[in-house]
Design an enzyme around this catalytic site. Sequence first.
Site, PDB file in Angstrom:
ATOM      1  N   THR A  27       0.835  -1.198   0.000  1.00 11.65           N
ATOM      2  CA  THR A  27       0.000   0.000   0.000  1.00 11.65           C
ATOM      3  C   THR A  27       0.868   1.246   0.000  1.00 11.65           C
ATOM      4  O   THR A  27       1.783   1.360   0.808  1.00 11.65           O
ATOM      5  CB  THR A  27      -0.930  -0.033   1.236  1.00 11.65           C
ATOM      6  N   GLN A 100      -4.712  -7.036  -5.953  1.00 12.71           N
ATOM      7  CA  GLN A 100      -5.121  -7.515  -4.625  1.00 12.71           C
ATOM      8  C   GLN A 100      -6.440  -6.855  -4.235  1.00 12.71           C
ATOM      9  O   GLN A 100      -6.550  -5.625  -4.178  1.00 12.71           O
ATOM     10  CB  GLN A 100      -4.056  -7.217  -3.566  1.00 12.71           C
ATOM     11  N   HIS A 174      -7.495 -10.460  -0.698  1.00 14.54           N
ATOM     12  CA  HIS A 174      -6.795 -10.121   0.544  1.00 14.54           C
ATOM     13  C   HIS A 174      -7.581 -10.694   1.727  1.00 14.54           C
ATOM     14  O   HIS A 174      -8.528 -10.089   2.217  1.00 14.54           O
ATOM     15  CB  HIS A 174      -6.671  -8.601   0.664  1.00 14.54           C
ATOM     16  N   GLY A 175      -7.154 -11.861   2.160  1.00 19.47           N
ATOM     17  CA  GLY A 175      -7.819 -12.504   3.301  1.00 19.47           C
ATOM     18  C   GLY A 175      -6.957 -12.437   4.553  1.00 19.47           C
ATOM     19  O   GLY A 175      -7.181 -13.201   5.490  1.00 19.47           O
ATOM     20  N   ALA A 176      -5.976 -11.521   4.555  1.00 21.35           N
ATOM     21  CA  ALA A 176      -4.974 -11.520   5.629  1.00 21.35           C
ATOM     22  C   ALA A 176      -5.019 -10.248   6.467  1.00 21.35           C
ATOM     23  O   ALA A 176      -5.877  -9.385   6.297  1.00 21.35           O
ATOM     24  CB  ALA A 176      -3.586 -11.681   5.003  1.00 21.35           C
ATOM     25  N   TYR A 179      -7.997  -7.723   8.165  1.00 23.66           N
ATOM     26  CA  TYR A 179      -9.055  -7.031   7.424  1.00 23.66           C
ATOM     27  C   TYR A 179     -10.310  -7.924   7.327  1.00 23.66           C
ATOM     28  O   TYR A 179     -10.376  -8.969   7.976  1.00 23.66           O
ATOM     29  CB  TYR A 179      -8.523  -6.555   6.069  1.00 23.66           C
ATOM     30  N   ARG A 226      -4.646 -14.543   0.015  1.00 22.78           N
ATOM     31  CA  ARG A 226      -3.631 -14.288   1.052  1.00 22.78           C
ATOM     32  C   ARG A 226      -4.255 -14.499   2.429  1.00 22.78           C
ATOM     33  O   ARG A 226      -5.364 -14.017   2.684  1.00 22.78           O
ATOM     34  CB  ARG A 226      -3.100 -12.853   0.941  1.00 22.78           C
ATOM     35  N   GLY A 317       8.762  -7.661  -0.261  1.00 20.72           N
ATOM     36  CA  GLY A 317       8.060  -6.401  -0.074  1.00 20.72           C
ATOM     37  C   GLY A 317       8.998  -5.214   0.012  1.00 20.72           C
ATOM     38  O   GLY A 317       9.342  -4.590  -1.004  1.00 20.72           O
TER      39      GLY A 317
HETATM   40  C1  FNR Z   1       2.678  -3.903   3.336  1.00 21.88           C
HETATM   41  N1  FNR Z   1       2.064  -5.167   3.305  1.00 21.88           N
HETATM   42  C2  FNR Z   1       0.852  -5.313   2.671  1.00 21.88           C
HETATM   43  N2  FNR Z   1       0.239  -6.538   2.626  1.00 21.88           N
HETATM   44  C3  FNR Z   1      -0.894  -6.720   1.919  1.00 21.88           C
HETATM   45  O1  FNR Z   1      -1.402  -7.838   1.866  1.00 21.88           O
HETATM   46  N3  FNR Z   1      -1.450  -5.671   1.228  1.00 21.88           N
HETATM   47  C4  FNR Z   1      -0.938  -4.433   1.255  1.00 21.88           C
HETATM   48  O2  FNR Z   1      -1.467  -3.524   0.610  1.00 21.88           O
HETATM   49  C5  FNR Z   1       0.236  -4.220   2.035  1.00 21.88           C
HETATM   50  N4  FNR Z   1       0.796  -2.975   2.144  1.00 21.88           N
HETATM   51  C6  FNR Z   1       2.021  -2.799   2.736  1.00 21.88           C
HETATM   52  C7  FNR Z   1       2.630  -1.545   2.731  1.00 21.88           C
HETATM   53  C8  FNR Z   1       3.894  -1.379   3.265  1.00 21.88           C
HETATM   54  C9  FNR Z   1       4.533  -0.025   3.223  1.00 21.88           C
HETATM   55  C10 FNR Z   1       4.568  -2.479   3.849  1.00 21.88           C
HETATM   56  C11 FNR Z   1       5.944  -2.332   4.423  1.00 21.88           C
HETATM   57  C12 FNR Z   1       3.947  -3.711   3.893  1.00 21.88           C
HETATM   58  C13 FNR Z   1       2.806  -6.351   3.768  1.00 21.88           C
HETATM   59  C14 FNR Z   1       3.732  -6.843   2.663  1.00 21.88           C
HETATM   60  O3  FNR Z   1       2.998  -7.371   1.569  1.00 21.88           O
HETATM   61  C15 FNR Z   1       4.702  -7.950   3.159  1.00 21.88           C
HETATM   62  O4  FNR Z   1       3.949  -9.036   3.661  1.00 21.88           O
HETATM   63  C16 FNR Z   1       5.627  -7.447   4.253  1.00 21.88           C
HETATM   64  O5  FNR Z   1       6.217  -6.216   3.891  1.00 21.88           O
HETATM   65  C17 FNR Z   1       6.730  -8.474   4.566  1.00 21.88           C
HETATM   66  O6  FNR Z   1       7.568  -8.675   3.459  1.00 21.88           O
HETATM   67  P1  FNR Z   1       9.048  -7.991   3.395  1.00 21.88           P
HETATM   68  O7  FNR Z   1       8.831  -6.519   3.316  1.00 21.88           O
HETATM   69  O8  FNR Z   1       9.747  -8.374   4.681  1.00 21.88           O
HETATM   70  O9  FNR Z   1       9.689  -8.593   2.193  1.00 21.88           O
END
Ligand code: FNR
Length: 348
Positions: A27, A100, A174-176, A179, A226, A317
């Site tokens: 996001t 997503q 997005h089931g994680a 939310y 997810r 991420g």
């Molecule tokens: C996220 N994450 C996230 N997860 C998700 O399912 N939808 C989203 O929109 C977001 N948005 C989001 C924004 C930001 C700024 C961060 C840092 C994280 C979680 C992301 O998909 C991921 O699971 C985590 O960042 C862990 O992975 P990394 O960053 O350790 O590789």
Amino acid sequence: MTTDLLKPYKLNNSIELQNRVMMAPLTRCMSDDNLVPTKAMVDYYARRADAGLIISEATIIRPDAQGYPNTPGLFTSEQIQGWKKVTDAVHEKGGKMFAQLWHVGRVAHPYFFDGGDVLAPSAIGVEGSVPRMRELTYQTPKAATIDEIKQLVADYAKAAENALEAGFDGVEIHGANGYLIDQFLHYAANTREDEYGQTPENMSRFALDVVDAVISSVGADKTALRLSPGAYFNMEEDSRDKAVFDFLLAALNERELAYVHGGIFDDSMRFASLDNQTTSEYLRAHYTGNLVGVGSYSFDTAKQAISDNKFDLIAIGRPFIANPDYIIKVTNDEELVAYDESMLSELV
Ligand code: FNR
């Protein structure tokens, strides 16, 4: 083994990825005020088109799904056209992209949709306020009626159809992360006494209704999910939750989804409610299809985890925010730029 993650991977009969490194959904709160993707977003995603699969930032399915400022949507024709520019740019560079699909449930804020109900499985709120807009404190939600649940399911399916119209190669539901769908799956947020609550089968029903409606809309090959089996964000852990996910994952094994994706920031975290397993260990033990691991992995630790058969693909991420050229860098064994939260203020 060094280059295995960088070789093509067949997700299923209709989708082949150029490598096993996915860009995790991130996001960024940078769509315009009509929740339409901007030119800066087109360029940001196109720069990362060499990922095996880009998952879009979470994208709301309808107005009352919103809990953060300027998160994009997939429910107006303007939004669909805006996303089309993104997916065209990614495809032009040889990439693939899923959308997503998001509804935040009890952390929605009426500020974003001109008043109206905040819907959730039960009338149980969370403490806190909207990130980046701290003056907007969370409200006690309204427990959705059966009719409202049916409408939500239909709206996920419609957003999936819109995603395909916008040129996406598929959708990740997005089931994680605490939310709406995750709220149905955890006892701390779901105290319903009807067919959507109380038992693992009932508590899985909303997630499965959404999955099945989306499959009817776009096909199982293009549908992914997810999940956060361990409660870690806006949710309290409950020892009964595991039985819900046991039931849900067994049901998902019958559905041949594109993949299931863990939702966690650090996959070394162990959950008492999951018999002290990590997210990926628990999912691997219960889910037989393509599994995407995520959560503080480096390219090397991901390579090791995949060669140890802990999951099939890796989602990256924060390093992808810091390194638009992540794939080139890991291919050439070059040093990565470290992620820093200040990088969130700009789309690079
Ligand atoms: C996220 N994450 C996230 N997860 C998700 O399912 N939808 C989203 O929109 C977001 N948005 C989001 C924004 C930001 C700024 C961060 C840092 C994280 C979680 C992301 O998909 C991921 O699971 C985590 O960042 C862990 O992975 P990394 O960053 O350790 O590789």
